[in-house]
Every structure is written in C-alpha cells, then in structure tokens.
Design a protein around this motif. Structure first.
Motif, PDB file in Angstrom:
ATOM      1  N   GLU A 215       0.361 -16.397  -2.987  1.00 16.13           N
ATOM      2  CA  GLU A 215       0.447 -14.856  -3.212  1.00 16.13           C
ATOM      3  C   GLU A 215      -0.199 -13.949  -2.262  1.00 16.13           C
ATOM      4  N   LYS A 216      -1.122 -14.352  -1.537  1.00 22.05           N
ATOM      5  CA  LYS A 216      -1.770 -13.613  -0.770  1.00 22.05           C
ATOM      6  C   LYS A 216      -0.909 -13.140   0.754  1.00 22.05           C
ATOM      7  N   ALA A 217       0.056 -14.255   0.937  1.00 22.91           N
ATOM      8  CA  ALA A 217       0.910 -14.198   2.128  1.00 22.91           C
ATOM      9  C   ALA A 217       1.870 -13.103   1.776  1.00 22.91           C
ATOM     10  N   VAL A 218       2.585 -13.252   0.591  1.00 22.17           N
ATOM     11  CA  VAL A 218       3.477 -12.224  -0.025  1.00 22.17           C
ATOM     12  C   VAL A 218       2.921 -10.865   0.202  1.00 22.17           C
ATOM     13  N   ASN A 219       1.585 -10.745  -0.534  1.00 19.37           N
ATOM     14  CA  ASN A 219       1.163  -9.467  -0.522  1.00 19.37           C
ATOM     15  C   ASN A 219       0.919  -8.960   0.756  1.00 19.37           C
ATOM     16  N   GLN A 220       0.559  -9.576   1.736  1.00 25.68           N
ATOM     17  CA  GLN A 220       0.281  -9.178   3.118  1.00 25.68           C
ATOM     18  C   GLN A 220       1.668  -8.712   3.958  1.00 25.68           C
ATOM     19  N   GLU A 221       2.763  -9.440   3.534  1.00 27.49           N
ATOM     20  CA  GLU A 221       4.118  -9.060   4.151  1.00 27.49           C
ATOM     21  C   GLU A 221       4.372  -7.880   3.528  1.00 27.49           C
ATOM     22  N   PHE A 222       4.494  -7.463   1.926  1.00 28.99           N
ATOM     23  CA  PHE A 222       4.808  -6.533   1.411  1.00 28.99           C
ATOM     24  C   PHE A 222       4.192  -5.265   2.087  1.00 28.99           C
ATOM     25  N   ASP A 223       2.544  -5.453   2.113  1.00 32.50           N
ATOM     26  CA  ASP A 223       1.567  -4.340   2.658  1.00 32.50           C
ATOM     27  C   ASP A 223       1.994  -3.959   4.006  1.00 32.50           C
ATOM     28  N   THR A 224       2.521  -4.826   4.832  1.00 33.18           N
ATOM     29  CA  THR A 224       2.979  -4.382   6.152  1.00 33.18           C
ATOM     30  C   THR A 224       4.238  -3.742   6.162  1.00 33.18           C
ATOM     31  N   GLN A 225       5.233  -3.929   5.444  1.00 33.27           N
ATOM     32  CA  GLN A 225       6.208  -3.231   5.053  1.00 33.27           C
ATOM     33  C   GLN A 225       5.983  -1.830   4.536  1.00 33.27           C
ATOM     34  N   LYS A 226       5.141  -1.693   3.573  1.00 27.07           N
ATOM     35  CA  LYS A 226       4.935  -0.829   2.990  1.00 27.07           C
ATOM     36  C   LYS A 226       3.953   0.420   3.691  1.00 27.07           C
ATOM     37  N   ALA A 227       3.209  -0.222   4.483  1.00 28.87           N
ATOM     38  CA  ALA A 227       2.453   0.524   5.680  1.00 28.87           C
ATOM     39  C   ALA A 227       3.364   1.325   6.798  1.00 28.87           C
ATOM     40  N   SER A 228       4.472   0.444   7.170  1.00 33.27           N
ATOM     41  CA  SER A 228       5.312   0.987   8.198  1.00 33.27           C
ATOM     42  C   SER A 228       6.413   2.037   7.809  1.00 33.27           C
ATOM     43  N   TYR A 229       6.591   1.989   6.436  1.00 32.20           N
ATOM     44  CA  TYR A 229       7.388   3.268   5.693  1.00 32.20           C
ATOM     45  C   TYR A 229       6.747   4.450   5.237  1.00 32.20           C
ATOM     46  N   GLY A 230       5.378   4.150   5.168  1.00 30.62           N
ATOM     47  CA  GLY A 230       4.425   5.376   4.674  1.00 30.62           C
ATOM     48  C   GLY A 230       5.070   6.013   3.357  1.00 30.62           C
ATOM     49  N   SER A 231       5.020   7.177   3.341  1.00 29.55           N
ATOM     50  CA  SER A 231       5.548   7.923   2.112  1.00 29.55           C
ATOM     51  C   SER A 231       7.263   7.844   1.911  1.00 29.55           C
ATOM     52  N   ASN A 232       7.869   7.091   2.660  1.00 26.70           N
ATOM     53  CA  ASN A 232       9.177   6.966   2.502  1.00 26.70           C
ATOM     54  C   ASN A 232       9.446   5.531   1.739  1.00 26.70           C
ATOM     55  N   PHE A 233       8.486   4.925   1.488  1.00 27.64           N
ATOM     56  CA  PHE A 233       8.554   3.369   1.140  1.00 27.64           C
ATOM     57  C   PHE A 233       9.294   3.356  -0.298  1.00 27.64           C
ATOM     58  N   ALA A 234       9.134   4.217  -1.256  1.00 26.24           N
ATOM     59  CA  ALA A 234       9.450   4.297  -2.647  1.00 26.24           C
ATOM     60  C   ALA A 234      10.954   4.512  -2.619  1.00 26.24           C
ATOM     61  N   ALA A 235      11.229   5.547  -1.674  1.00 26.21           N
ATOM     62  CA  ALA A 235      12.790   5.746  -1.451  1.00 26.21           C
ATOM     63  C   ALA A 235      13.461   4.885  -0.856  1.00 26.21           C
ATOM     64  N   ALA A 236      12.819   3.949   0.073  1.00 28.89           N
ATOM     65  CA  ALA A 236      13.507   2.783   0.696  1.00 28.89           C
ATOM     66  C   ALA A 236      13.826   1.644  -0.200  1.00 28.89           C
ATOM     67  N   LEU A 237      12.755   1.435  -1.128  1.00 27.98           N
ATOM     68  CA  LEU A 237      13.038   0.695  -2.118  1.00 27.98           C
ATOM     69  C   LEU A 237      14.304   0.960  -2.973  1.00 27.98           C
ATOM     70  N   GLN A 238      14.111   2.176  -3.665  1.00 29.84           N
ATOM     71  CA  GLN A 238      15.204   2.594  -4.479  1.00 29.84           C
ATOM     72  C   GLN A 238      16.463   2.471  -3.994  1.00 29.84           C
ATOM     73  N   GLN A 239      16.609   3.030  -2.516  1.00 26.89           N
ATOM     74  CA  GLN A 239      18.065   2.764  -1.905  1.00 26.89           C
ATOM     75  C   GLN A 239      18.668   1.614  -1.705  1.00 26.89           C
ATOM     76  N   ALA A 240      17.553   0.491  -1.591  1.00 23.64           N
ATOM     77  CA  ALA A 240      18.070  -0.881  -1.537  1.00 23.64           C
ATOM     78  C   ALA A 240      18.091  -1.730  -2.750  1.00 23.64           C
ATOM     79  N   GLY A 241      17.990  -0.920  -4.011  1.00 24.72           N
ATOM     80  CA  GLY A 241      18.013  -1.645  -5.365  1.00 24.72           C
ATOM     81  C   GLY A 241      16.868  -2.330  -5.802  1.00 24.72           C
ATOM     82  N   TYR A 242      15.751  -2.058  -5.155  1.00 23.03           N
ATOM     83  CA  TYR A 242      14.433  -2.882  -5.468  1.00 23.03           C
ATOM     84  C   TYR A 242      13.730  -2.192  -6.223  1.00 23.03           C
ATOM     85  N   THR A 243      12.644  -2.833  -7.020  1.00 22.60           N
ATOM     86  CA  THR A 243      11.448  -2.246  -7.494  1.00 22.60           C
ATOM     87  C   THR A 243      10.371  -3.074  -6.843  1.00 22.60           C
TER      88      THR A 243
END
Length: 310
Positions: free
Chosen positions: A85-113
């Motif tokens: 679970e730690k490895a999954v969260n680390q990758e998730f956090d890396t992606q989230k940090a790279s998108y900053g405030s646009n992360f939620a919009a990127a998820l929604q556009q891709a059809g993800y929660t």
C-alpha cells in the motif's frame, strides 16, 4: 519540470494491442447477475462483478474491464504480496504533486476518482512485478544497453517559451560566462542526468552529451510537447561531461534499470507473458460476444514465434 501525464499510468488491460469493438453490458446479462462471464483456475468473473466494475470505471470499455479484472485476479495471486500500500500511495502522491491544483480536474477528465486511480496504479505496479520477474539479464542484454548508454553528466539546463529568448541566452553565455552561470544557479537550472533520465527531453540529452566541459549549445534546442503541440526552447551548458569507458560492468545497476524499462514498454514481450498466464490459469470466456477479448495477446505470441522461426 513537471512529471509525465497522469494518464500514462493506466489499468493493465490498456497495454494490450486493441482491435475489438466495445460490447455492452446488456449482451452478457441475459442469464442473470450470477451467470459466469470468465472462468479461470480458482476464480470466476460473473455479470454482477462486471456491473460493479463498470460503476467504478464508467469511461472504460466493457472488453477492457474484463481484461483488467482477469489480470488483476491472476496477478494478485502471483505477486500481490510484493506490491505494498505504501508503494501505491507513493506513486499516487508523486502524480498528485506533479499536477498540483489541476490534479482533481485531471482525474475527473480521465474518469477516475482518487480511490479508482489508486486501484489503477496498483494494477500497473503488479504488471511491473510480473514483467520484471520474467526478464533474463544476460550479458548480451547488458552490452546492447551499454551501446546507447551515457553516464551521468552535470549541466545547466534552461528553457524558454520563445526561440528569440533562448537565442539571447546563448549569446549571454558566450558574452559573459560568469554571469550566465550565476543566473543558471539562481534559477536552479543545474541538473545531473544520464541517458536513462525520463525527465529530461530526449532532444536535450542528445545535444548535451555532445558538449565538452564549459561548452554551450550553439543553437536553442526545440522540444515539442506531444500533448499540447506547443514548443519549448532549451539552452544547455555542460559543467562536467563523462566518458563511459569500455567496461559495461561499471554501470551494471543503471543498465539493469534500462533493460527493465525497455522490456516493460515492449508490447510483444509483455503480451507474451500475459498470454502464458492466461494459459496456465486456463482462462475461458463463456459469452460469444466476448470470445475475442484476449486475442491480441495470443496474436502477440504467434507473431513473436514467427519472427524467431525466421
């Protein structure tokens, strides 16, 4: 520089060579929610399972959903303990940090929660474990990777949005090297990278490795963004280049990482591994509407066998 697009991490089924039409859920629901769609050694995927998955991934085609569900069941049994679970969260956090405030919009556009995206990341990490376990790190593989490998260099890498601005940087570097170096340091432009570094554009690396210590790229290096089509213009000054020598064993760790990445990106290699697992687990698809959902993997294996025979 920002990381890769968030959509580069996808569910396992999306690595397959596609070529079949999406099939509606209604086609397999005629015999009730408990009717089997896919059977395999030790497990079954039923209509009700597919409906549940479709709710989590509404933008994903039905055939791909079934692929993903099948692979996840198999690979969780084989490699589930190796993906924490730690490895999954680390990758998730890396992606989230790279998108900053646009992360939620990127998820929604891709059809993800956030939850479904973490599940998707886990699927991809499982696939990496699967592929890595099948790689044979032979001397021939190491030597082939060594041919195009360039060891870590130290350089100033600056980017501009216009070619004119980048040309001015080149002139500044030629006219006053000390001032240029000071500006580069203030902009945190000093970077260490080798040929396997995915954060530095290929065009920039290719130009940089040709430079001698203290030398500046003669012209701005144009790099096109494949997603937006926009161009950036880079200027590189080499601080310390490196001679790799002739002994590949000096860089065995780095070369192993390159071989692993190349194999993970080789669709024929990956699909061949998956096809063998499908065979080992005796995977069967019952509804005729879905009879071809694994054909791309079988085709990849057939293609690979034909190439070897020739």
């Amino acid at each position: 520089m920002k990381g890769n697009n968030i959509l580069n991490i996808k569910k396992i089924g999306l690595v397959a060579v596609t070529g079949f039409a999406a099939v509606t859920l209604a086609a397999c629901g005629q015999n009730g929610a408990n009717s089997d769609i896919v059977t395999m050694k030790g497990d079954t995927i039923r209509v009700s399972d597919l409906y549940k998955e479709a709710k989590s991934y509404p933008a994903t085609g039905t055939a791909t959903l079934l692929q993903n569900m099948t692979f996840n069941k198999i690979f969780e049994k084989e490699f589930g303990k190796k993906v924490s679970e730690k490895a999954v969260n680390q990758e998730f956090d890396t992606q989230k940090a790279s998108y900053g405030s646009n992360f939620a919009a990127a998820l929604q556009q891709a059809g993800y929660t956030e939850a479904s995206y973490k599940t998707s990341i886990r699927s991809q990490l499982l696939l990496k474990e699967v592929v890595t376990s099948k790689i044979k790190f032979t001397d021939a593989e190491y030597k082939a990777a060594f041919e195009t490998y360039h060891p870590t260099v130290d350089a100033y890498v600056l980017s501009e949005t216009t070619e004119d601005a980048a040309k001015k940087l080149v002139e500044d570097a030629k006219n006053d090297a000390a001032a240029f170096d000071k500006t580069a340091k203030e902009k945190n432009a000093e970077m260490k990278f080798d040929s396997a570094n995915a954060k530095i554009p290929t065009e920039v690396k290719t130009a940089a490795f040709k430079l001698k210590d203290g030398e500046v790229s003669a012209e701005p290096i144009a790099v096109s963004n494949t997603q937006t089509g926009t161009k950036s213009f880079y200027v590189v000054k080499m601080v310390k280049n490196a001679d790799k020598g002739t002994d590949w064993k000096t860089y065995k760790k780095e070369l192993k990482a390159i071989i692993t990445t190349n194999k993970q990106n080789d669709a024929t290699f990956v699909n061949g591994i998956i096809a063998n697992y499908l065979k080992d687990y005796n995977v069967k698809v019952k509804p005729k509407e879905f009879s071809n959902i694994f054909s791309s993997y079988e085709a990849a294996v057939t293609s690979s066998s034909s190439s070897k025979s020739k």
